[in-house]
Enzyme design. Structure first.
Site, mmCIF file in Angstrom:
data_model
loop_
_atom_site.group_PDB
_atom_site.id
_atom_site.type_symbol
_atom_site.label_atom_id
_atom_site.label_comp_id
_atom_site.label_asym_id
_atom_site.label_seq_id
_atom_site.Cartn_x
_atom_site.Cartn_y
_atom_site.Cartn_z
ATOM 1 N N SER A 1 0.855 -1.193 0.000
ATOM 2 C CA SER A 1 0.000 0.000 0.000
ATOM 3 C C SER A 1 0.890 1.242 0.000
ATOM 4 C CB SER A 1 -0.869 0.006 1.258
ATOM 5 O OG SER A 1 -0.021 0.099 2.390
ATOM 6 N N LYS A 2 0.262 2.385 -0.192
ATOM 7 C CA LYS A 2 1.006 3.634 -0.208
ATOM 8 C C LYS A 2 1.727 3.855 1.131
ATOM 9 C CE LYS A 2 -0.212 8.057 -1.412
ATOM 10 N NZ LYS A 2 -1.201 9.088 -1.613
#
Ligand code: GLU
Length: 509
Positions: free
Chosen positions: A264-265
């Site tokens: 994920s970011k």
């Protein structure tokens, strides 16, 4: 007869291209080249709400930077143009009509609330497939349940509706995935996918299949997240009678964070992993995000690194140029399991390619990396010298100037492991450095690493001193650091006046 290989990368321009997407593009490119086929880029922009300005240009800029351009695309055109789905509306309108006529698609007039209601009821009843599907559609408002005249009336009155895929209730759908092998899915687990939305535009599922067919796509390589959609796509091929032209599928494993979770970011930034290939300005959050390029990664390093996430040649070899990858790369050898992202490995690749890069090219990259900084616009002459000095010690082009701050500012701190060690830092050494500084006044030769070395040796010999004993002290007095790259070259870069000034200050250290 074997069909000529045609593969496509089909991004949706909903934001900056993600690094996982770049790998998908690369695998498509390699496969096409290996088979003397064509690599297409098709822009899947039918979701107007998620369209982001600049995202399409960004995709092409990335592919050009990496040296993996498309043979056919919305950028360069091609025989099967247009390659932007928003420009193919008439085509989808024509093909949905065929499906409707064959009875494989139907109109559905249900409101958002009614659909939500259905889902809630199914979830409450612990249904294994709580969706609008072959079973539940019988209770809903669609052209399968409403009288034909009413359907006609609603359509003519322009009532909002969608068109859905009529999934068969009991059928086994089979297909072969090149990475995962045989796949069997029972149609009762599927939903009746929306094919045409209320706005009249197709969904991804419909446009994607129609275009893959019309563009004569032979192989579909895409992320694992699309595996659950594949059975509905297979049904579409069957309903259209296109089985003979159906592409082969390969669903690529996800790229995972180093801890095995989804990249994920947040996870990416925790591990210092850039997720975008190039700089991206997010208009929603006003964030400026650097990509691999701005972080100093070389395209050849990123290519090599990405190719080996989830694939290897089955040998110990790790260094592959794009040209070497073309014949070796095998889709069938891709591992099924998600591949962990190792940023240290990416850096290792970058170092490798940086060491092998031509000095003139490196100097330009170095200058580029300095343009927007306080040291701004390092001159070509200095850049050339910095490359010689730092090439073997840098991971990124900017390291070649950022790791030698003492070339730009005189040091104010000095390595205590040297200045605090009486064996290394003593009066004899300090006096010697002081003397060097004084003697420099009469130094008239060209100021080069060679002549400086000669000068230091001469001063030492005149006093019958072994110069080796003082080298670390000279380095520390000049740069503040006890260790570093070639000292003579450092002195050359500093110039005579600056060197003399730094040596003269030795008494105050
Ligand atoms: N438009 C889809 C995406 O954004 C393409 C998936 C596919 O390749 O079929 O990933």
């Amino acid at each position: 007869m074997e069909r000529p290989v045609r593969v496509r990368f089909a991004p949706s321009p909903t934001g900056a291209l993600h690094i996982g997407g770049v790998r998908t593009a690369l695998y498509n490119y390699l496969f096409a080249r290996q088979h003397g086929g064509k690599f297409l880029v098709r822009i899947e922009d039918t979701d107007q709400e998620r369209f982001v300005e600049g995202a399409e240009e960004y995709i092409y800029e990335t592919l050009h930077w990496l040296g993996i351009p498309a043979d056919e695309s919305s950028e360069v055109g091609g025989e099967y143009a247009p390659y932007r789905q928003s420009e193919r509306k008439e085509i989808y309108a024509k093909y949905i009509q065929i499906l409707l006529e064959k009875g494989h698609a139907y109109y559905a007039f249900d409101t958002k609330e009614e659909i939500e209601d259905l889902r809630n009821r199914l979830e409450a009843a612990k249904s294994t497939n709580p969706s609008y599907n072959a079973l539940t559609r019988q209770q809903m408002k669609n052209s399968l349940t409403l009288p034909a005249e009413e359907v006609q009336r609603r359509l003519e009155a322009g009532e909002p509706h969608v068109i859905r895929l009529k999934t068969p209730p009991r059928e086994e759908i089979r297909f072969h995935d090149l990475i995962r092998g045989a796949q069997y899915i029972h149609s009762s687990t599927l939903d009746d996918k929306v094919l045409i939305k209320q706005d009249g535009l197709p969904t991804y599922h419909f446009a994607n299949v129609v275009d893959d067919y019309l563009m004569r796509i032979t192989h579909v390589f895409r992320g694992e997240e699309w595996l659950p959609s594949a059975p509905s796509h297979i049904l579409l091929y069957q309903f259209f009678g296109w089985e003979a032209e159906m592409p082969l599928f390969a669903h690529l494993p996800l790229i995972l964070a180093p801890d095995g979770s989804k990249l994920s970011k947040r996870k990416a930034s925790e591990y210092g992993i850039p997720v975008f290939p190039l700089f991206w300005h997010n208009h929603e959050t006003q964030e400026d995000i650097k990509g691999y390029r701005e972080n100093g990664y070389l395209p050849e390093a990123l290519i090599n690194f990405l190719a080996l996430i989830g694939w290897n040649a089955g040998t110990e070899q790790e260094i592959f140029s794009l040209e070497e990858l073309v014949p070796l790369f095998k889709i069938e050898q891709i591992h099924k399991a998600g591949a962990r992202f190792d940023i240290e490995k990416a850096k290792w690749y970058n170092e490798h390619y940086l060491r092998h890069k031509d000095n003139t090219e490196l100097a330009s990259l170095l200058i580029e990396s300095s343009l927007l900084t306080p040291e701004g616009g390092i001159s070509a002459e200095l850049a050339g010298k910095l490359v010689v000095l730092m090439k073997d010690r840098a991971t990124f082009p900017a390291d070649m100037w950022q790791k030698v701050p003492y070339l730009f500012h005189a040091p104010t701190e000095f390595d205590a492991t040297v200045t605090g060690d009486s064996k290394k830092w003593h009066d004899e050494a300090k006096n010697f450095i002081k003397e060097l500084s004084e003697k420099l006044t009469d130094f008239t030769q060209d100021w080069t690493a060679e002549s400086i070395k000669h000068f230091i040796h001469e001063v030492a010999e005149a006093k019958a001193l072994k110069v080796g004993k003082f080298m670390q002290a000279i380095r520390t007095a000049t740069t503040g650091a006890g260790q570093g790259p070639d000292l003579m070259l450092i002195l050359e870069i500093l110039g005579k006046t600056e060197t003399q000034a730094r040596w003269a200050r030795v008494e105050h250290i």
